[in-house]
Scaffold this active site. Structure first.
Site, PDB file in Angstrom:
ATOM      1  N   ARG A  85      53.634  -7.387  69.525  1.00  0.00           N
ATOM      2  CA  ARG A  85      52.606  -8.494  69.462  1.00  0.00           C
ATOM      3  C   ARG A  85      51.259  -7.833  68.790  1.00  0.00           C
ATOM      4  NH1 ARG A  85      50.716  -7.726  75.912  1.00  0.00           N
ATOM      5  NH2 ARG A  85      51.228  -5.725  75.859  1.00  0.00           N
ATOM      6  N   ASP A 240      57.509   5.859  73.319  1.00  0.00           N
ATOM      7  CA  ASP A 240      56.823   4.860  72.306  1.00  0.00           C
ATOM      8  C   ASP A 240      55.411   4.568  72.667  1.00  0.00           C
ATOM      9  OD1 ASP A 240      58.337   3.635  74.678  1.00  0.00           O
ATOM     10  OD2 ASP A 240      57.120   2.057  74.068  1.00  0.00           O
TER      11      ASP A 240
END
EC number: 2.7.7.-
Length: 475
Positions: A85, A240
């Protein structure tokens, strides 16, 4: 201004072109004017920022891309994550020659959104905006926040909320997960180019991948030492979410401790406490091991092992430096670990506010009565007598002047901390269209070590009724 796009042009196989999607009825809620000035972006108008961050319209030179990466999430490997996003819009060259990513979070769906809607909500956007600037003011390496845009677009989480975007910035958003993706997706031949990109653009003083990994280890160790000293719990230390530049990255269900709770968990999706406050140093090492495994075959194995072996020493050395400064101690003594350990045991046993205790400890003098403000924090002052006497004896051995020491301690023990209750009040007001509480808290957090009597109500302890210690990952 005109953005440049080294990541998109030099590493096209590490990203996908994606256009940002407009929000419904967007509104500009905040500009970080000081930071815009530092980056040479003051000429960009409010209308242009709204057009870019709310309506999805391009800035000059903008080539938006979503980056691909993988990651270990709560210990399990996820082979393909990426920006689900968020979009890298481009890079801005600041007046001092440094280069800064412009990274728009909440920009809509990307090829990496999986089942997500690509949006961010106002609640989480405000939390990220405030936290990144609060950590920066505390001296903790972090991404920064430039622009906050709200909207009337409904976004569905545990309940219906409104969509928002945050334009954040950092020298790079490269993560451990970038290396992992190419290592374990059959594209290991890409890793030398990724290393070369990092060396040329972010570590020009380093010679090769071995030196690069050693520097990542050093920066990660120092970052987590700063988190621990500040009582900051990240909440989602997946690989991540680990920056190759040693920055605090991706603010989800983070939290600052109030009362000292060593196993504080701020993420209600972490019932086992994998990412608890006292586990962060060990998780940092585990994550670096995973990065080393991804680099194996491209960086000498002995060099990787040697760098990893330095992690604990570097973290503990920096943490000890930070805690000595917080206690107003100028030199190291052999018994310092005992002094620290006994302090933490007392703080935990008596539920004393970590930040207020350290701030008021600066009022202790080498002689005379104990400060009333400090004693007021202690539910059983008699239980503290032994530690306080040992601390005062330590001060006497150093011979530091009381006023000078207090000034030094005030400069490292913040009066203003981003407590969850404060953030929640700001969010609730903003959801009703009132940004004034946000402005007050944002301004106070810019100068956390200053007295700022006009913001005194923001320096009080977390209220006893507030039980919002654990937060959702939903954002």
């Amino acid at each position: 201004m005109k953005l440049i796009n080294t990541f998109a042009t030099e590493l096209p196989w590490a990203c996908e072109p994606v256009a940002p999607q407009p929000l419904h009825a967007p509104a500009l809620l905040h500009l970080n004017c000081a930071l815009l000035g530092e980056l040479g972006l003051v000429a960009v108008s409010e209308a242009d920022w709204l057009a870019c961050c709310g309506h999805g319209q391009p800035l000059p030179g903008m080539q938006p891309v979503a980056q691909v990466y993988a990651g270990h999430q709560f210990g399990g490997y996820s082979p393909r994550l990426g920006d689900g996003r968020a979009l890298l819009l481009g890079e801005q060259q600041a007046p001092d020659g440094s280069r800064w990513d412009l990274h728009l979070k909440g920009a809509g769906k990307t090829p990496f959104s999986r089942f997500g809607d690509g949006r961010a909500v106002l609640r989480s956007s405000i939390r990220e905006y405030l936290a990144s600037e609060a950590l920066h003011a505390l001296g903790i390496p972090t991404t920064r926040a430039l622009v906050l845009v709200g909207s009337q677009e409904p976004v569905y989480r545990e309940q219906v909320e409104t969509g928002a975007t945050v334009l954040r910035t950092a020298p790079s958003h490269l993560r451990f997960g970038h290396v992992e993706y190419f290592a374990w997706s059959g594209q290991g031949e890409r890793i030398p180019a990724l290393i070369d990109y990092l060396l040329r653009h972010h570590f020009p003083e380093l010679a090769d991948g071995a030196e690069l990994f050693a520097e990542v280890v050093r920066r990660t160790a120092r970052l987590i030492a700063k988190w621990q000293a500040a009582g900051f719990c990240h909440g989602v230390m997946n690989t991540d979410n680990m920056s190759l530049l040693g920055l605090t990255l991706d603010y989800g269900p983070y939290g600052f401790i109030d009362a000292y709770v060593p196993d504080f968990v701020c993420n209600h999706s972490d019932p086992g406490g994998r990412y608890a406050l006292d586990q962060q140093p060990a998780v940092g090492y585990w994550n670096l091991q995973k990065l080393a495994q991804a680099l194996a075959g491209h960086v000498d194995g002995d060099a990787l092992a040697e760098a990893l072996a330095q992690y604990e020493h570097q973290l503990m050395l920096h943490y000890s430096e930070l805690m000595r400064a917080k206690l107003g101690l100028a030199v190291w003594e052999e018994d310092d670990p005992v002094l620290f350990r006994e302090l933490f045991q007392l703080l935990a046993a008596h539920g004393v506010d970590y930040h207020l205790f350290l701030r008021r400890l600066g009022e202790v003098t080498r002689e005379g009565a104990w400060p009333a403000s400090l004693l007021a924090l202690l539910p059983e002052p008699a239980a503290w007598q032994g530690w306080l006497e040992a601390y005062r004896a330590r001060l006497a051995r150093e011979g530091s002047e009381d006023g000078v020491r207090k000034g030094l301690m005030d400069a490292v023990n913040p009066k203003y901390v981003l407590r969850n209750a404060l953030a929640q009040r700001v969010i609730e007001a903003a959801e009703q269209g009132d940004m004034a509480p946000f402005e007050r808290l944002f301004t106070a957090l810019q100068h956390p070590y200053d007295e700022q009597p006009e913001y005194e109500e923001l320096a009080t302890p977390q209220p006893a009724w507030y039980c919002g210690g654990e937060l959702s990952c939903s954002s």
